[in-house]
Design an enzyme around this catalytic site. Structure first.
Site, PDB file in Angstrom:
ATOM      1  N   ARG A 190      68.125  78.805   7.383  1.00 58.94           N
ATOM      2  CA  ARG A 190      68.287  77.634   8.258  1.00 58.94           C
ATOM      3  C   ARG A 190      67.560  77.810   9.597  1.00 58.94           C
ATOM      4  O   ARG A 190      68.064  77.376  10.640  1.00 58.94           O
ATOM      5  CB  ARG A 190      69.779  77.345   8.553  1.00 58.94           C
ATOM      6  CG  ARG A 190      70.547  76.770   7.402  1.00 58.94           C
ATOM      7  CD  ARG A 190      70.323  75.281   7.268  1.00 58.94           C
ATOM      8  NE  ARG A 190      70.794  74.806   5.981  1.00 58.94           N
ATOM      9  CZ  ARG A 190      72.033  74.373   5.757  1.00 58.94           C
ATOM     10  NH1 ARG A 190      72.900  74.322   6.728  1.00 58.94           N
ATOM     11  NH2 ARG A 190      72.376  73.988   4.561  1.00 58.94           N
TER      12      ARG A 190
ATOM     13  N   ARG B  13      69.460  72.229  13.312  1.00 57.31           N
ATOM     14  CA  ARG B  13      69.927  71.449  14.461  1.00 57.31           C
ATOM     15  C   ARG B  13      70.090  72.249  15.746  1.00 57.31           C
ATOM     16  O   ARG B  13      70.305  71.678  16.804  1.00 57.31           O
ATOM     17  CB  ARG B  13      71.247  70.759  14.110  1.00 57.31           C
ATOM     18  CG  ARG B  13      71.052  69.579  13.180  1.00 57.31           C
ATOM     19  CD  ARG B  13      72.370  69.100  12.627  1.00 57.31           C
ATOM     20  NE  ARG B  13      72.911  70.057  11.683  1.00 57.31           N
ATOM     21  CZ  ARG B  13      74.024  69.871  10.973  1.00 57.31           C
ATOM     22  NH1 ARG B  13      74.733  68.788  11.126  1.00 57.31           N
ATOM     23  NH2 ARG B  13      74.432  70.791  10.119  1.00 57.31           N
TER      24      ARG B  13
ATOM     25  N   ARG C 182      64.760  64.463  13.694  1.00 57.64           N
ATOM     26  CA  ARG C 182      65.694  63.964  12.682  1.00 57.64           C
ATOM     27  C   ARG C 182      66.466  62.734  13.158  1.00 57.64           C
ATOM     28  O   ARG C 182      67.050  62.017  12.336  1.00 57.64           O
ATOM     29  CB  ARG C 182      66.687  65.074  12.309  1.00 57.64           C
ATOM     30  CG  ARG C 182      66.113  66.211  11.493  1.00 57.64           C
ATOM     31  CD  ARG C 182      66.282  65.990   9.976  1.00 57.64           C
ATOM     32  NE  ARG C 182      67.649  65.711   9.626  1.00 57.64           N
ATOM     33  CZ  ARG C 182      68.131  64.530   9.284  1.00 57.64           C
ATOM     34  NH1 ARG C 182      67.330  63.496   9.213  1.00 57.64           N
ATOM     35  NH2 ARG C 182      69.387  64.359   8.990  1.00 57.64           N
TER      36      ARG C 182
ATOM     37  N   ASP D  86      66.309  70.625   0.567  1.00 54.40           N
ATOM     38  CA  ASP D  86      67.718  70.894   0.326  1.00 54.40           C
ATOM     39  C   ASP D  86      67.937  71.245  -1.132  1.00 54.40           C
ATOM     40  O   ASP D  86      67.178  70.797  -1.999  1.00 54.40           O
ATOM     41  CB  ASP D  86      68.583  69.689   0.699  1.00 54.40           C
ATOM     42  CG  ASP D  86      70.017  70.118   0.955  1.00 54.40           C
ATOM     43  OD1 ASP D  86      70.310  70.572   2.063  1.00 54.40           O
ATOM     44  OD2 ASP D  86      70.827  70.043   0.017  1.00 54.40           O
TER      45      ASP D  86
ATOM     46  N   TYR E 298      78.838  71.609  -6.748  1.00 51.12           N
ATOM     47  CA  TYR E 298      78.643  70.393  -5.938  1.00 51.12           C
ATOM     48  C   TYR E 298      78.743  69.137  -6.798  1.00 51.12           C
ATOM     49  O   TYR E 298      79.325  68.128  -6.399  1.00 51.12           O
ATOM     50  CB  TYR E 298      77.272  70.403  -5.251  1.00 51.12           C
ATOM     51  CG  TYR E 298      77.293  71.016  -3.869  1.00 51.12           C
ATOM     52  CD1 TYR E 298      77.951  70.376  -2.819  1.00 51.12           C
ATOM     53  CD2 TYR E 298      76.670  72.221  -3.613  1.00 51.12           C
ATOM     54  CE1 TYR E 298      77.974  70.933  -1.548  1.00 51.12           C
ATOM     55  CE2 TYR E 298      76.694  72.786  -2.347  1.00 51.12           C
ATOM     56  CZ  TYR E 298      77.342  72.137  -1.326  1.00 51.12           C
ATOM     57  OH  TYR E 298      77.375  72.694  -0.070  1.00 51.12           O
TER      58      TYR E 298
HETATM   59  O1  CP3 Z   1      65.549  76.400   7.299  1.00 51.40           O
HETATM   60  C1  CP3 Z   1      65.968  76.478   6.111  1.00 51.40           C
HETATM   61  O2  CP3 Z   1      66.768  77.351   5.732  1.00 51.40           O
HETATM   62  C2  CP3 Z   1      65.331  75.559   5.079  1.00 51.40           C
HETATM   63  C3  CP3 Z   1      65.989  74.394   4.746  1.00 51.40           C
HETATM   64  C4  CP3 Z   1      67.306  74.327   3.996  1.00 51.40           C
HETATM   65  C5  CP3 Z   1      68.221  73.275   4.226  1.00 51.40           C
HETATM   66  N1  CP3 Z   1      69.185  73.356   3.280  1.00 51.40           N
HETATM   67  C6  CP3 Z   1      68.068  72.249   5.257  1.00 51.40           C
HETATM   68  C7  CP3 Z   1      69.277  71.553   5.726  1.00 51.40           C
HETATM   69  C8  CP3 Z   1      67.806  75.104   2.959  1.00 51.40           C
HETATM   70  C9  CP3 Z   1      67.254  76.395   2.367  1.00 51.40           C
HETATM   71  C10 CP3 Z   1      69.004  74.462   2.500  1.00 51.40           C
HETATM   72  C11 CP3 Z   1      69.781  74.936   1.344  1.00 51.40           C
HETATM   73  C12 CP3 Z   1      71.147  74.449   1.168  1.00 51.40           C
HETATM   74  N2  CP3 Z   1      71.620  73.171   1.288  1.00 51.40           N
HETATM   75  C13 CP3 Z   1      72.204  75.261   0.731  1.00 51.40           C
HETATM   76  C14 CP3 Z   1      72.073  76.722   0.362  1.00 51.40           C
HETATM   77  C15 CP3 Z   1      72.113  77.598   1.547  1.00 51.40           C
HETATM   78  C16 CP3 Z   1      73.477  77.748   2.135  1.00 51.40           C
HETATM   79  O3  CP3 Z   1      73.658  77.248   3.261  1.00 51.40           O
HETATM   80  O4  CP3 Z   1      74.301  78.371   1.497  1.00 51.40           O
HETATM   81  C17 CP3 Z   1      73.350  74.453   0.642  1.00 51.40           C
HETATM   82  C18 CP3 Z   1      74.735  74.909   0.224  1.00 51.40           C
HETATM   83  C19 CP3 Z   1      72.959  73.120   0.982  1.00 51.40           C
HETATM   84  C20 CP3 Z   1      73.782  71.875   0.989  1.00 51.40           C
HETATM   85  C21 CP3 Z   1      73.864  71.346   2.357  1.00 51.40           C
HETATM   86  N3  CP3 Z   1      72.845  70.652   2.964  1.00 51.40           N
HETATM   87  C22 CP3 Z   1      74.900  71.524   3.321  1.00 51.40           C
HETATM   88  C23 CP3 Z   1      76.202  72.234   3.062  1.00 51.40           C
HETATM   89  C24 CP3 Z   1      74.474  70.918   4.513  1.00 51.40           C
HETATM   90  C25 CP3 Z   1      75.188  70.875   5.854  1.00 51.40           C
HETATM   91  C26 CP3 Z   1      75.878  69.597   6.111  1.00 51.40           C
HETATM   92  C27 CP3 Z   1      76.371  69.515   7.539  1.00 51.40           C
HETATM   93  O5  CP3 Z   1      76.771  68.410   7.914  1.00 51.40           O
HETATM   94  O6  CP3 Z   1      76.342  70.503   8.264  1.00 51.40           O
HETATM   95  C28 CP3 Z   1      73.187  70.377   4.267  1.00 51.40           C
HETATM   96  C29 CP3 Z   1      72.340  69.659   5.238  1.00 51.40           C
HETATM   97  C30 CP3 Z   1      71.172  70.397   5.752  1.00 51.40           C
HETATM   98  N4  CP3 Z   1      70.255  70.995   4.949  1.00 51.40           N
HETATM   99  C31 CP3 Z   1      70.800  70.553   7.108  1.00 51.40           C
HETATM  100  C32 CP3 Z   1      69.603  71.278   7.102  1.00 51.40           C
HETATM  101  C33 CP3 Z   1      68.771  71.675   8.276  1.00 51.40           C
HETATM  102  C34 CP3 Z   1      71.536  70.010   8.319  1.00 51.40           C
HETATM  103  C35 CP3 Z   1      71.637  68.517   8.358  1.00 51.40           C
HETATM  104  C36 CP3 Z   1      70.567  67.737   9.071  1.00 51.40           C
HETATM  105  O7  CP3 Z   1      69.443  68.202   9.302  1.00 51.40           O
HETATM  106  O8  CP3 Z   1      70.840  66.584   9.395  1.00 51.40           O
END
Ligand code: CP3
Length: 364
Positions: free
Chosen positions: A35, A39, A48, A84, A162
């Protein structure tokens, strides 16, 4: 479907991450953060702002920009494509939305085995996930060979959980109910996901990904026996099939498996066809080395919350971590993703500490 003709991409200037993944000699320990595009960066929030999450994922230009943002601030040794894990269930026909304050949400999750009929079995990844491939190709150009670009996918069990839970969960009891009540349907779903993931990862390499990480983020809610039955075989199958196909094309791309909280399976993970095993912060570096017996490179595993500490303390924690893992066959990272309320400055301190301490250790 693999096009190994990537000679037109800018030449790679810093291959430290790739060398560490293969256990080769390095001048400093490479570092990146899960990540790292997120944010916690004001420029990320600005890009975003007001835009739908998955629409952002579908724009190659937006993904490219978000992937590059952290590299402009910090000397990371790798980039991970902004996307994602839930784009795979979408490609299989499921609706997934990112709900503010709630996280990913499936309005119609899988409830019973009959619901598997709703899923697309044979997914045309070029058509359904071509936007990810285009994001990777564009980013490989725009990154100008600064560092390698990592592609990724969710692992079958994490995606299955999921798809059944319909979103985040504390107990994951709906998904785990399937494992105990419907083991055959569970295996059917895991197999379907595995087939799509293999194609998806191969497509990412064809598009320009230079390493691949598989996220089994929900490994920790399984016990050792369930992990062995419902996660590990599919993780192994993915790496084997991706590697066999790449080999045919004369390609070799390091693969990382990150099974969060699967400390009970560390030995098995180190023998599951991946070059690198990613670790969360609950594992002691030295014991991880002993238990994996030098068979793989290790990645991780500072507690992300250590980034709340003052910089000097971060530096001390990093030094101990490096001493535990040693500098060879090691990629520094956090034990999970960066949180939105963390200060960019402290991420910088983490990266700098890894580089400085490891350079000194290697010189000695
Ligand atoms: O920088 C990186 O690591 C690359 C991008 C990346 C994202 N998601 C961007 C993202 C990666 C590798 C993921 C993988 C992902 N997504 C996982 C596996 C890694 C882990 O965290 O265990 C999982 C479980 C997800 C599902 C997911 N997507 C969740 C649980 C969330 C968070 C929701 C929240 O409200 O906090 C996301 C959203 C997400 N994916 C964000 C980012 C930067 C944040 C939301 C946004 O940008 O608006």
């Amino acid at each position: 479907m693999i096009h190994p003709k990537h000679s037109y991409f800018p030449q790679l200037k810093n291959d430290t991450f790739l060398r560490a993944a293969r256990g080769e000699e390095i001048e400093h320990v490479p570092v990146w953060c899960m990540r790292q595009a997120g944010r916690y960066l004001p420029e990320f929030r600005e890009s975003r702002a007001g835009k739908d999450f998955f629409e952002t994922c579908q724009s190659p230009e937006a993904c490219c920009e978000l992937t590059l943002q952290p590299l402009r601030r910090f000397p990371f040794d790798a980039a991970i494509i902004f996307s994602d894990i839930l784009v795979v269930p979408q490609a299989m026909g499921m609706d997934v939305q990112m709900v503010a304050g709630k996280g990913p949400t499936f309005p119609e999750p899988l409830k019973e085995p009959e619901d598997l009929q709703r899923l697309q079995v044979k997914v045309d990844t070029a058509k359904e996930l071509g936007y990810v491939f285009r994001a990777i190709t564009l980013t490989r150009h725009k990154i100008e060979g600064k560092v390698p670009l990592i592609g990724f996918s969710g692992a079958p069990w994490t995606l299955m959980s999921y798809m059944i839970e319909g979103g985040g969960s504390n107990t994951h009891s709906k998904a785990k109910r399937w494992l105990y009540q419907h083991p055959e349907a569970s295996h059917m779903l895991l197999k379907m996901l595995t087939d799509v993931i293999v194609e998806y990862l191969l497509g990412q390499v064809a598009a320009g990904a230079q390493a691949l990480q598989v996220f089994e983020s929900h490994a920790g809610i399984l016990g050792p026996a369930e992990f062995k039955e419902f996660s590990l075989p599919y993780l192994r199958d993915i790496a084997r099939r991706v590697k066999d196909k790449l080999k045919e094309a004369g390609q070799d791309v390091p693969m990382i498996v990150f099974a969060k909280d699967a400390h009970y399976a560390l030995e098995e993970l180190s023998q599951s066809n991946y070059e690198v095993v990613g670790l969360d912060w609950t594992i002691d570096p030295l014991s991880a080395r002993e238990r994996t017996g030098g068979k793989v490179s290790l990645q991780g595993n500072m507690d992300p919350c250590a980034l709340y500490a003052p910089k000097e303390r971060i530096s001390d924690i990093v030094k101990k971590m490096l001493e535990g893992f040693g500098t060879r066959g090691y990629i520094a990272n956090l034990g999970h993703g960066v949180y939105p309320d963390m200060t960019p400055e402290n991420i910088g301190a983490f990266v700098e500490a890894v580089h400085q301490h490891s350079k000194q250790m290697i010189k000695q």
